[in-house]
Enzyme design. Sequence first.
Site, mmCIF file in Angstrom:
data_model
loop_
_atom_site.group_PDB
_atom_site.id
_atom_site.type_symbol
_atom_site.label_atom_id
_atom_site.label_comp_id
_atom_site.label_asym_id
_atom_site.label_seq_id
_atom_site.Cartn_x
_atom_site.Cartn_y
_atom_site.Cartn_z
ATOM 1 N N HIS A 79 0.854 -1.197 0.000
ATOM 2 C CA HIS A 79 0.000 0.000 0.000
ATOM 3 C C HIS A 79 0.885 1.240 0.000
ATOM 4 O O HIS A 79 1.843 1.308 0.753
ATOM 5 C CB HIS A 79 -0.879 0.051 1.256
ATOM 6 C CG HIS A 79 -2.015 -0.920 1.229
ATOM 7 N ND1 HIS A 79 -3.113 -0.800 2.047
ATOM 8 C CD2 HIS A 79 -2.227 -2.029 0.483
ATOM 9 C CE1 HIS A 79 -3.953 -1.789 1.793
ATOM 10 N NE2 HIS A 79 -3.434 -2.547 0.859
ATOM 11 N N TYR A 209 -8.993 5.475 7.845
ATOM 12 C CA TYR A 209 -9.155 5.815 9.253
ATOM 13 C C TYR A 209 -10.208 6.926 9.317
ATOM 14 O O TYR A 209 -9.961 8.024 8.816
ATOM 15 C CB TYR A 209 -7.836 6.320 9.849
ATOM 16 C CG TYR A 209 -6.778 5.238 10.037
ATOM 17 C CD1 TYR A 209 -6.028 4.774 8.966
ATOM 18 C CD2 TYR A 209 -6.545 4.703 11.300
ATOM 19 C CE1 TYR A 209 -5.071 3.784 9.142
ATOM 20 C CE2 TYR A 209 -5.576 3.718 11.485
ATOM 21 C CZ TYR A 209 -4.853 3.259 10.413
ATOM 22 O OH TYR A 209 -3.898 2.289 10.590
ATOM 23 N N PRO A 301 -3.904 0.085 18.981
ATOM 24 C CA PRO A 301 -3.654 -0.365 17.609
ATOM 25 C C PRO A 301 -3.777 0.717 16.529
ATOM 26 O O PRO A 301 -3.462 0.448 15.364
ATOM 27 C CB PRO A 301 -4.693 -1.474 17.405
ATOM 28 C CG PRO A 301 -5.732 -1.258 18.444
ATOM 29 C CD PRO A 301 -5.081 -0.567 19.591
ATOM 30 N N LYS A 305 1.409 -0.318 15.204
ATOM 31 C CA LYS A 305 2.822 -0.427 15.559
ATOM 32 C C LYS A 305 3.222 -1.657 16.365
ATOM 33 O O LYS A 305 4.399 -1.991 16.457
ATOM 34 C CB LYS A 305 3.236 0.820 16.380
ATOM 35 C CG LYS A 305 3.322 2.090 15.558
ATOM 36 C CD LYS A 305 4.580 2.097 14.702
ATOM 37 C CE LYS A 305 4.535 3.111 13.609
ATOM 38 N NZ LYS A 305 4.494 2.598 12.252
ATOM 39 N N TYR A 400 4.307 6.251 10.081
ATOM 40 C CA TYR A 400 3.446 5.112 9.738
ATOM 41 C C TYR A 400 4.228 4.036 8.980
ATOM 42 O O TYR A 400 4.122 2.850 9.285
ATOM 43 C CB TYR A 400 2.246 5.590 8.912
ATOM 44 C CG TYR A 400 1.109 4.601 8.897
ATOM 45 C CD1 TYR A 400 0.052 4.711 9.790
ATOM 46 C CD2 TYR A 400 1.098 3.536 7.999
ATOM 47 C CE1 TYR A 400 -0.989 3.786 9.792
ATOM 48 C CE2 TYR A 400 0.077 2.604 7.995
ATOM 49 C CZ TYR A 400 -0.968 2.742 8.894
ATOM 50 O OH TYR A 400 -1.989 1.810 8.897
HETATM 51 P P1 RFL Z 1 2.497 -12.024 21.237
HETATM 52 O O1 RFL Z 1 2.148 -12.048 19.804
HETATM 53 O O2 RFL Z 1 1.411 -11.791 22.228
HETATM 54 O O3 RFL Z 1 3.249 -13.397 21.551
HETATM 55 C C1 RFL Z 1 3.493 -13.849 22.863
HETATM 56 C C2 RFL Z 1 3.460 -15.346 22.856
HETATM 57 O O4 RFL Z 1 3.791 -15.824 24.156
HETATM 58 C C3 RFL Z 1 2.909 -16.871 24.503
HETATM 59 N N1 RFL Z 1 2.902 -16.971 25.968
HETATM 60 C C4 RFL Z 1 3.628 -17.871 26.654
HETATM 61 N N2 RFL Z 1 4.437 -18.856 26.232
HETATM 62 C C5 RFL Z 1 5.036 -19.612 27.200
HETATM 63 N N3 RFL Z 1 4.826 -19.434 28.534
HETATM 64 C C6 RFL Z 1 4.014 -18.464 28.975
HETATM 65 N N4 RFL Z 1 3.814 -18.304 30.273
HETATM 66 C C7 RFL Z 1 3.372 -17.626 28.013
HETATM 67 N N5 RFL Z 1 2.506 -16.594 28.105
HETATM 68 C C8 RFL Z 1 2.239 -16.193 26.847
HETATM 69 C C9 RFL Z 1 1.600 -16.472 23.861
HETATM 70 O O5 RFL Z 1 0.725 -17.589 23.667
HETATM 71 C C10 RFL Z 1 2.071 -15.892 22.539
HETATM 72 O O6 RFL Z 1 2.161 -16.856 21.514
HETATM 73 O O7 RFL Z 1 3.611 -10.939 21.558
HETATM 74 P P2 RFL Z 1 4.808 -10.338 20.616
HETATM 75 O O8 RFL Z 1 5.575 -11.454 19.973
HETATM 76 O O9 RFL Z 1 5.493 -9.360 21.475
HETATM 77 O O10 RFL Z 1 4.042 -9.604 19.431
HETATM 78 C C11 RFL Z 1 3.275 -8.460 19.669
HETATM 79 C C12 RFL Z 1 2.075 -8.418 18.723
HETATM 80 O O11 RFL Z 1 1.363 -9.638 18.798
HETATM 81 C C13 RFL Z 1 1.133 -7.250 19.033
HETATM 82 O O12 RFL Z 1 1.855 -6.107 19.379
HETATM 83 C C14 RFL Z 1 0.238 -6.919 17.820
HETATM 84 O O13 RFL Z 1 -0.678 -7.948 17.558
HETATM 85 C C15 RFL Z 1 -0.513 -5.632 18.063
HETATM 86 N N6 RFL Z 1 -1.407 -5.254 16.963
HETATM 87 C C16 RFL Z 1 -0.923 -4.680 15.812
HETATM 88 N N7 RFL Z 1 0.405 -4.546 15.624
HETATM 89 C C17 RFL Z 1 0.887 -4.053 14.444
HETATM 90 O O14 RFL Z 1 2.107 -3.931 14.300
HETATM 91 N N8 RFL Z 1 0.069 -3.695 13.397
HETATM 92 C C18 RFL Z 1 -1.274 -3.805 13.506
HETATM 93 O O15 RFL Z 1 -1.972 -3.533 12.534
HETATM 94 C C19 RFL Z 1 -1.828 -4.282 14.747
HETATM 95 N N9 RFL Z 1 -3.136 -4.425 14.903
HETATM 96 C C20 RFL Z 1 -2.778 -5.470 17.087
HETATM 97 C C21 RFL Z 1 -3.635 -5.031 16.033
HETATM 98 C C22 RFL Z 1 -3.317 -6.124 18.196
HETATM 99 C C23 RFL Z 1 -4.671 -6.304 18.273
HETATM 100 N N10 RFL Z 1 -5.147 -7.006 19.395
HETATM 101 C C24 RFL Z 1 -5.992 -8.132 19.290
HETATM 102 C C25 RFL Z 1 -4.507 -6.819 20.685
HETATM 103 C C26 RFL Z 1 -4.986 -5.191 16.114
HETATM 104 C C27 RFL Z 1 -5.517 -5.806 17.249
HETATM 105 C C28 RFL Z 1 -7.014 -5.912 17.319
HETATM 106 C C1 PHB Z 2 -5.614 -4.433 10.850
HETATM 107 O O1 PHB Z 2 -5.685 -4.642 9.613
HETATM 108 O O2 PHB Z 2 -5.903 -5.309 11.682
HETATM 109 C C2 PHB Z 2 -5.189 -3.112 11.358
HETATM 110 C C3 PHB Z 2 -4.733 -2.171 10.453
HETATM 111 C C4 PHB Z 2 -4.324 -0.917 10.922
HETATM 112 C C5 PHB Z 2 -4.400 -0.639 12.277
HETATM 113 C C6 PHB Z 2 -4.850 -1.604 13.172
HETATM 114 C C7 PHB Z 2 -5.244 -2.837 12.715
HETATM 115 O O3 PHB Z 2 -4.040 0.585 12.718
#
Ligand code: RFL
Ligand code: PHB
Length: 409
Positions: A79, A209, A301, A305, A400
């Site tokens: 994008h 957005y 979110p 990031k 971004y």
């Molecule tokens: P994770 O992905 O949470 O991975 C941690 C792992 O550790 C496991 N775990 C354990 N394992 C062993 N022993 C234990 N005691 C444990 N406790 C936990 C878990 O099962 C898991 O597999 O952390 P990590 O690697 O730091 O990654 C971070 C990302 O997952 C997170 O920041 C993103 O998902 C946030 N996020 C977004 N980030 C972006 O860069 N771009 C986005 O567009 C974006 N959109 C989002 C998001 C997060 C969202 N939610 C659901 C919180 C959109 C949403 C809705």
């Molecule tokens: C997504 O596609 O899940 C998404 C995209 C942009 C954001 C957050 C989530 O800022």
Amino acid sequence: MREGDGVERTRVGIVGAGPAGLVLATLLERAGIESVVLESRSRSYVEQRVRAGVLEHPTVELLRGIGVADRLDREGMPHEGISLRFGGGDHRIDFADLVGRGITVYGQQEVVKDLLADRVDGHRGPVEFEVSDVALHDVTTDAPSITFTDATGTDRTLRCDVVAGCDGFHGVSRTAIPDGLLRIAERTYPFSWLGVLARAAPTHDELVYAGHDRGFALYSMRSPEVTRLYLQVPPDTDAAAWSERQIWDELGTRLEADGFGLNEGELCEKPSVTGMRSRVVEPMRYGRLLLAGDAAHIVPPTGAKGMNLAIADVRVLADALVSLFEGGSETGLDAYSDTCLRRVWRAEHFSWWMTSMLHRFDDENDPSEFAGPFGRGLQLSQLRYTVGSRAAATSLAENYVGLPHEGTR
Ligand code: RFL
Ligand code: PHB
């Protein structure tokens, strides 16, 4: 390597198989450094967990650099901009024109699948799934260990030189650091996001957005067949209280613009509600325990990031560990927390800024600077300035698409 009596040895014990843990394991493996990844969930669970979707430019470059981007290059959706929609108008922020780089839309779980295929199916290193009772020991010495129960119910001990706490917001690693040693900076926002994933072809090529009077909405996607959408909702919302019809109607209202229509489709999974929070834990190091990703910091979110920051952390960490194991130098480990925190705070600010500019703060008791008529005035002024000034739009664009990664070597 087995030492007998359920005791094994590796160089780096990695807790968590999310993006942080798996990218770290891959970077280390490419540098010839052994590690073991411990994950509390099953492989299929971590491969199906729907979360982030936006990869910054430096994240894509890193994944290419470690050779796990073949499918990303085939299926990821590059994008070159996003839209900010408010006051009935649509305003494109043209990343390609402003900063000459873009982002790639590719699901976090696809990144996780690619990393697991490389490591597990490629027999490059172990990942222990479905472990329980993970506990860290002696992390202030140079011989820490991790005890855990494996998927078969066997108690095991992993001795290592360094422990990487990559176990996310709810993980155990951070709790191994005495409370008094951590500084915690936190903000909880007075709203949540209701997210849906729909089997419906995107009708627009880029993310939108929308800062609508009724609240924020985000239009995103995962593939040419799947749309990802979010609505700002009150923080205590029960997702089940929203019917599919209500969700589509509300999305239609908040995202409305000339010539823009939504394709409705069957929801691929139940709608989910995610709280919005900013949180930074400092320092990210306690002896030979290094925290990375969501274990150390959370962003709302809105700036996309979270996953990108997790991956930027472990790049710094991998460089520091290569210096430690190749040259015996602890300089990189000493600099790890400060180096990461510079990027973390930049992303915290950007995510807070995007969140505060685009959401509706309507609780009369909300003390935040964006509640009430004065707050609305500030938001609208910031939005108009951002889309009307090339300098302001460039600032949004460079944050971004992702500022360049810093290394320690
Ligand atoms: P994770 O992905 O949470 O991975 C941690 C792992 O550790 C496991 N775990 C354990 N394992 C062993 N022993 C234990 N005691 C444990 N406790 C936990 C878990 O099962 C898991 O597999 O952390 P990590 O690697 O730091 O990654 C971070 C990302 O997952 C997170 O920041 C993103 O998902 C946030 N996020 C977004 N980030 C972006 O860069 N771009 C986005 O567009 C974006 N959109 C989002 C998001 C997060 C969202 N939610 C659901 C919180 C959109 C949403 C809705
Ligand atoms: C997504 O596609 O899940 C998404 C995209 C942009 C954001 C957050 C989530 O800022």
